[in-house]
Design a protein around this motif. Structure first.
Motif, mmCIF file in Angstrom:
data_model
loop_
_atom_site.group_PDB
_atom_site.id
_atom_site.type_symbol
_atom_site.label_atom_id
_atom_site.label_comp_id
_atom_site.label_asym_id
_atom_site.label_seq_id
_atom_site.Cartn_x
_atom_site.Cartn_y
_atom_site.Cartn_z
ATOM 1 N N ALA A 12 0.823 -1.223 0.000
ATOM 2 C CA ALA A 12 0.000 0.000 0.000
ATOM 3 C C ALA A 12 0.854 1.270 0.000
ATOM 4 N N ILE A 13 1.932 1.266 -0.788
ATOM 5 C CA ILE A 13 2.752 2.471 -0.963
ATOM 6 C C ILE A 13 3.032 2.634 -2.450
ATOM 7 N N SER A 14 3.630 3.756 -2.823
ATOM 8 C CA SER A 14 3.974 3.981 -4.220
ATOM 9 C C SER A 14 5.213 3.178 -4.596
ATOM 10 N N GLN A 15 5.351 2.907 -5.885
ATOM 11 C CA GLN A 15 6.517 2.145 -6.340
ATOM 12 C C GLN A 15 7.823 2.906 -6.102
ATOM 13 N N PRO A 16 7.875 4.220 -6.382
ATOM 14 C CA PRO A 16 9.125 4.935 -6.100
ATOM 15 C C PRO A 16 9.511 4.908 -4.624
ATOM 16 N N ALA A 17 8.501 4.983 -3.734
ATOM 17 C CA ALA A 17 8.802 4.959 -2.301
ATOM 18 C C ALA A 17 9.384 3.607 -1.895
ATOM 19 N N LEU A 18 8.818 2.536 -2.430
ATOM 20 C CA LEU A 18 9.351 1.215 -2.108
ATOM 21 C C LEU A 18 10.765 1.058 -2.656
ATOM 22 N N SER A 19 10.978 1.508 -3.885
ATOM 23 C CA SER A 19 12.305 1.410 -4.497
ATOM 24 C C SER A 19 13.346 2.168 -3.684
ATOM 25 N N MET A 20 12.963 3.329 -3.182
ATOM 26 C CA MET A 20 13.884 4.139 -2.388
ATOM 27 C C MET A 20 14.243 3.430 -1.082
ATOM 28 N N GLN A 21 13.253 2.809 -0.443
ATOM 29 C CA GLN A 21 13.511 2.103 0.816
ATOM 30 C C GLN A 21 14.444 0.904 0.603
ATOM 31 N N ILE A 22 14.258 0.188 -0.518
ATOM 32 C CA ILE A 22 15.132 -0.948 -0.822
ATOM 33 C C ILE A 22 16.555 -0.449 -1.077
ATOM 34 N N LYS A 23 16.674 0.665 -1.797
ATOM 35 C CA LYS A 23 17.989 1.229 -2.081
ATOM 36 C C LYS A 23 18.694 1.656 -0.801
ATOM 37 N N GLU A 24 17.959 2.287 0.113
ATOM 38 C CA GLU A 24 18.543 2.703 1.392
ATOM 39 C C GLU A 24 18.978 1.491 2.216
ATOM 40 N N MET A 25 18.203 0.414 2.135
ATOM 41 C CA MET A 25 18.565 -0.810 2.859
ATOM 42 C C MET A 25 19.852 -1.395 2.294
ATOM 43 N N GLU A 26 19.982 -1.404 0.966
ATOM 44 C CA GLU A 26 21.207 -1.905 0.337
ATOM 45 C C GLU A 26 22.415 -1.060 0.729
ATOM 46 N N GLU A 27 22.228 0.253 0.773
ATOM 47 C CA GLU A 27 23.327 1.140 1.158
ATOM 48 C C GLU A 27 23.741 0.902 2.600
ATOM 49 N N ALA A 28 22.754 0.675 3.473
ATOM 50 C CA ALA A 28 23.068 0.423 4.878
ATOM 51 C C ALA A 28 23.828 -0.889 5.048
#
Length: 294
Positions: free
Chosen positions: A29-45
């Protein structure tokens, strides 16, 4: 210290499950860009790639395959922590996630939900209807608290509690109401209509007809008991349905309903939940309510 949130783990698990950013975003229940950003931040962490991004779907990297299993363990533990808090109270409150198989849900749920709402008004009931293998999987992943299924499920990690037994009824065209009752062997030679593969009721019907390893010579599949009964009404064959479904499914169909001779085919319906669930005591109370409704 690596800073990863439970929200990111949920998004990553959804992406791994769906293999598609758009579908995972819809599920969360979120936008695709928001999900993509969260995955990217997780990878960076983490300092490592979790997925391989393709034009139409995504694939997990080797690290991602390992990470998603650990993520599921963490999410399940977080859910059980919430369950533990609920279990410490002296009454049933909060969310209750119940799974039910399709050959039970329409006929039993109205009574069960009504009784639970009356006796435990602080419960927030969520219902998931799907086939047994999917319910067992989601129980193991912590996505459900309990499920109402046909027993046995024979999973060592689950507690099984019988609720009631019910017989299977033969449904045939109205013109055959006075015809002799066919035996299980005779059914093997008839045009037998069954639920599609994946439904445990299909397997039980095949077993009764002494066909455990495959379908009869001529068989038509349907996705619901309602469709089966209407197909019988149209003269396409015969079918078996559980006794609880008879009043609902045959009231507007030109069919006749008959009992088999002893020993009648039957099934045992019960509730299952994880043995490790902190809500085991409360789920036993829920089982008592369901049993009374039956």
């Amino acid at each position: 210290m690596i800073n990863i949130t439970l929200k990111q783990l949920r998004y990553f698990e959804a992406l791994a499950r769906h293999g598609h950013f758009g579908k995972a975003a819809d599920a969360c229940a979120i936008s695709q860009p928001a999900l993509s950003m969260q995955i990217k931040e997780m990878e960076e962490a983490l300092g490592a790639s979790l997925i391989e991004r393709g034009p139409r779907q995504v694939r997990l990297t080797h690290f991602g395959e390992v990470a998603v299993e650990r993520a599921r363990d963490i999410l399940r533990a977080a859910e059980e922590l919430g369950d533990l808090a609920r279990a410490s109270r002296d009454r049933l409150v909060g969310r209750l996630r119940i799974g039910v198989i399709p050959t039970i849900a329409p006929y039993l749920l109205p009574r069960v939900i009504g009784a639970l709402s009356e006796q435990h008004p602080e419960l927030e009931i969520h219902v998931r209807e799907t086939v047994t293998p999917k319910l067992i999987q989601e129980l193991g992943e912590g996505k459900l608290d309990t499920a109402i299924v046909a027993l046995p499920v024979s999973e060592g990690s689950l507690t099984e509690t019988p609720l009631f037994s019910e017989t299977f009824m033969l449904v045939r065209s109205a013109g055959d109401a006075d015809a002799p009752m066919p035996s299980a062997d005779r059914l093997r030679e008839m045009r037998l209509l069954l639920l599609e593969e994946g439904h445990c009721f299909r397997d039980q019907a095949l077993s009764f007809c002494n066909l455990p390893s495959g379908p009869p010579r001529e068989v038509l599949d349907a996705s619901s008991l309602s469709t089966l009964v209407q197909m019988v009404s149209a003269g396409m064959g015969v079918t078996l349905i559980p006794e609880m479904a008879v009043p609902v499914e045959t009231r507007s169909a030109a069919v006749s309903v008959c009992r088999f001779e002893d020993p009648e085919p039957s099934r045992t319906v019960g509730m299952v939940w994880r043995k490790s669930s902190p809500l085991a005591g409360q789920l036993g109370e829920i089982a008592d309510v369901v049993r009374t409704c039956c």
